[in-house]
Design a protein around this motif. Structure first.
Motif, short mmCIF file in Angstrom:
data_model
loop_
_atom_site.label_atom_id
_atom_site.label_comp_id
_atom_site.label_asym_id
_atom_site.label_seq_id
_atom_site.Cartn_x
_atom_site.Cartn_y
_atom_site.Cartn_z
N GLU A 137 0.46 -0.82 0.17
CA GLU A 137 0.01 0.58 -0.01
C GLU A 137 0.69 0.85 0.18
O GLU A 137 0.52 2.29 -0.55
N ARG A 138 2.17 1.51 0.73
CA ARG A 138 3.12 2.83 0.61
C ARG A 138 3.73 2.79 -1.01
O ARG A 138 3.69 3.63 -1.03
N THR A 139 4.07 1.75 -1.39
CA THR A 139 4.75 1.45 -2.19
C THR A 139 3.69 2.24 -3.56
O THR A 139 4.05 3.05 -4.36
N THR A 140 2.36 1.58 -3.52
CA THR A 140 1.16 1.70 -3.76
C THR A 140 1.03 3.64 -4.11
O THR A 140 1.09 4.19 -5.10
N GLU A 141 0.79 4.35 -2.96
CA GLU A 141 0.51 5.60 -2.51
C GLU A 141 1.88 6.71 -3.40
O GLU A 141 1.69 6.95 -3.99
N LEU A 142 3.39 6.28 -3.14
CA LEU A 142 4.35 6.32 -3.37
C LEU A 142 4.32 6.17 -5.06
O LEU A 142 4.69 7.86 -5.74
N GLN A 143 3.95 5.19 -5.91
CA GLN A 143 4.15 5.87 -6.98
C GLN A 143 3.02 6.03 -7.69
O GLN A 143 3.17 7.20 -8.51
N THR A 144 1.92 6.64 -7.31
CA THR A 144 0.75 7.20 -7.54
C THR A 144 1.31 8.63 -7.27
O THR A 144 1.44 9.63 -8.12
N ILE A 145 1.85 8.95 -6.40
CA ILE A 145 2.87 10.15 -6.03
C ILE A 145 2.92 11.02 -7.49
O ILE A 145 2.93 12.00 -7.53
N LYS A 146 3.69 10.28 -7.41
CA LYS A 146 5.27 10.21 -8.26
C LYS A 146 4.79 10.46 -9.75
O LYS A 146 5.37 11.38 -10.73
N ASN A 147 3.83 9.81 -10.40
CA ASN A 147 2.88 9.92 -11.36
C ASN A 147 2.73 10.98 -11.42
O ASN A 147 2.69 11.71 -12.21
N ASN A 148 2.36 11.71 -10.41
CA ASN A 148 1.01 12.70 -10.27
C ASN A 148 2.04 13.99 -10.52
O ASN A 148 1.72 14.90 -11.23
N ILE A 149 3.19 13.77 -9.83
CA ILE A 149 4.53 15.03 -9.76
C ILE A 149 4.77 14.66 -11.37
O ILE A 149 5.05 16.06 -11.71
N ASP A 150 4.63 13.79 -11.76
CA ASP A 150 5.80 13.93 -13.06
C ASP A 150 4.76 15.05 -14.32
O ASP A 150 5.37 15.35 -14.92
N GLN A 151 3.58 14.12 -14.06
CA GLN A 151 2.20 15.05 -15.07
C GLN A 151 2.30 16.40 -15.28
O GLN A 151 2.04 17.07 -16.32
N ILE A 152 2.31 16.70 -13.43
CA ILE A 152 2.21 17.69 -13.37
C ILE A 152 3.49 18.88 -13.58
O ILE A 152 3.23 19.62 -14.47
#
Length: 543
Positions: free
Chosen positions: A513-528
């Motif tokens: 769950e922790r890894t999935t959340e960090l991956q989601t944050i990273k994907n969103n940051i990359d898109q931003i």
């Protein structure tokens, strides 16, 4: 968190069990609910099937078997055993558990662990008080009608023979609970440790006392509300719940056992220690309540551990100087910031942003595009909030945290797979060992034969046993086992491995769950970051 419960019944009416499973009953009196015409009301939704009944009704099949073997004819005989597997209410939404799937799991569990017994398997979609937990009822005739293999929880030859009765021993319950935990792990369902007790041990009797007390309190409050009077209490507490609260309050500030007992005495509760066990005596009782009946948090080891921690914290607080008092602009804002920082990565609120350009290329319409724009704005705000509150100062730090989390996840996963592999090997060894032990009478009988002709005839007569024994012998040789382990030692090793596996699996889910959340944050940051320069160019062009 699936739970497992056992009820033995001396009721000779086997049809009553099927009636309870298929018709509505009052949860307090356990009597059938009748409609206005005095007829039984069928349950709204359930799945039911039978096992080893030969196409007959469960009650008729059980009575035929009892008459055939001359068992269950006395009033004091246990006629049936009722086992209940209750799944976590979250399993339906989070893990896709359905009533049909639960029924399938119940049938498989019954065939594997209660072979040779006539059984009813029934699944209900809801529990008491509309809790929403899917649960499976397994009702078996206590009489065994077929000879079965020796299972790990069996400790007598009669446990495998036809015409003998099922025994629910402590060892059997430990084994059944361990298998329920194994089933939940295999099916990716929520689970708790059923083998090591609980912090608050609520018995079946206490559960129903609370339910009936709450119902009576709600009725009293309704009558007070009709008169325009405010209710005195809204939540009913049992005597044990009140005692737990008193003990926890005293334990939270005590630094020694004398201090702890003194604080309890002020509330009228006397704590006693006998043979390393604690018990608590309240003013309204003449017999103390043992810590075992309250829960693991109240036994001697847990109490002494908490007192030791309290004493250490008190000593450190006395040694350290008081920090300089801060005066924030708003105390409420400060508390909110601290709370947000603590709960930042515990909230499952951030979702992956939508690539609107790619979706438009796929042919999505204007309505979807408007929703995606709003969704992206919300997720952008949530992502930046978690990003800042987590203390990341650059995308590189986020990537490093993600890499660390992924490495920890892979490490726990590898450790989990190793334990699972060892557990499978131990279970295979246990299966071969039990099969080999069961053939001992046949092997001893062969040694007793005096002539070669008698040995050949005896071997042909018991050919199946010798085939099983030879297969087990080949397995032992292939594994390099020269001395067979004791069955109890092997069972203890398997239970220990299952505990390790369940612990690792819970840790694995947290890491995932922790890894999935960090991956989601990273994907969103990359898109931003990928879109911000485009906005800047557009604004420069407009100027």
């Amino acid at each position: 968190m699936a739970t497992f419960k056992h009820i033995s019944s001396k009721n000779a009416d086997y049809g009553a069990a099927e009636q309870y499973l298929t018709f509505e009953h009052d949860e307090f009196t356990m009597k059938p609910t009748l409609d206005g015409n005095g007829r039984l009301i069928p349950r709204d939704d359930y799945r039911i099937s039978s096992l080893n009944c030969g196409g007959e009704d469960f009650a008729i099949a059980c009575m035929r078997s009892n008459l055939k073997y001359g068992k269950n004819q006395k009033r004091e005989d246990v006629k049936s055993h009722h086992y209940i597997i209750s799944f976590d209410p979250r399993d339906a939404q989070d893990n896709g558990l359905t009533v049909d799937k639960a029924q399938e799991l119940g049938e498989r569990y019954c065939k594997e662990h209660f072979p040779g017994h006539q059984a009813l398997i029934c699944t209900h979609p809801d529990g008491h008080n509309h809790s929403g937990n899917i649960h499976v009822h397994i009702v078996i005739n206590s009489l065994r009608i077929e000879e079965v293999p020796l299972l790990p929880y069996m400790d007598r030859p009669a446990d495998t023979k036809a015409g003998c009765k099922h025994r629910c021993t402590d060892a059997a319950m430990e084994y059944f609970k361990a298998e329920v935990m194994e089933m939940c792990h295999r099916e990716n369902l929520y689970q708790i440790d059923l083998l090591n007790g609980s912090k608050n041990r609520v018995t079946e009797r206490e559960y129903w006392v609370k339910r009936k007390g709450q119902a009576a309190l709600d009725k009293e409050n309704a009558s007070l509300a009709a008169k325009g009077e405010p209710p005195k209490l809204t939540k009913f507490e049992t005597d044990k719940e009140k005692l737990r609260s008193v003990i926890r309050a005293a334990l939270s500030s005590a630094i020694s056992f004398e201090d702890f007992s003194g604080k309890l005495l002020q509330q009228g509760v006397t704590v006693k220690e006998s043979r390393g066990r604690l018990s608590y005596l309240t003013p309204d009782r003449t017999k103390p309540i043992t810590a075992r009946k309250l829960g693991d948090d109240f036994d001697r080891a847990a109490v002494l551990e908490t007192l030791t921690i309290n004493a250490q914290n008190a000593a450190r607080a006395a040694e350290k100087p008081l920090p300089q008092q801060e005066y924030p602009r708003s105390l409420k804002d400060r508390l909110q910031r601290n709370k947000a920082a603590i709960n930042a990565l515990k909230q499952d609120s951030v979702q992956r942003m939508v690539d609107r350009e790619a979706k438009r290329a796929e042919g999505k319409g204007a309505g979807y595009d408007r929703w995606a724009a709003v969704h992206n704005l919300k997720q952008m705000a949530a992502t930046m909030s978690i990003y800042e509150e987590s203390g990341f100062s650059s995308p590189e730090e986020l990537e490093a945290a993600l890499a660390t989390a992924s490495a920890e996840l892979n490490s726990v996963h590898a450790e989990l797979k190793a334990v699972e592999s060892t557990l499978r090997e131990k279970k295979d060894l246990q299966k071969q060992l039990l099969a080999y032990i069961k053939t001992k009478p046949a092997r001893d009988g062969l040694k007793a034969q005096k002539t070669e002709k008698a040995r050949r005839a005896y071997r042909e007569q018991n050919e199946s046993d010798f085939i099983i024994a030879e297969a087990a012998t080949r397995y032992f040789k292939a594994k390099g086992i020269s001395k067979l382990p004791a069955t109890k030692v092997l069972q203890a090793e398997i239970e220990q491995l299952m505990r390790e596996k369940n612990s690792l699996y819970n840790e694995y889910r947290e890491k995932r769950e922790r890894t999935t959340e960090l991956q989601t944050i990273k994907n969103n940051i990359d898109q931003i970051l990928r879109r911000e320069p485009e906005r800047g160019k557009a604004k420069d062009h407009e100027r």
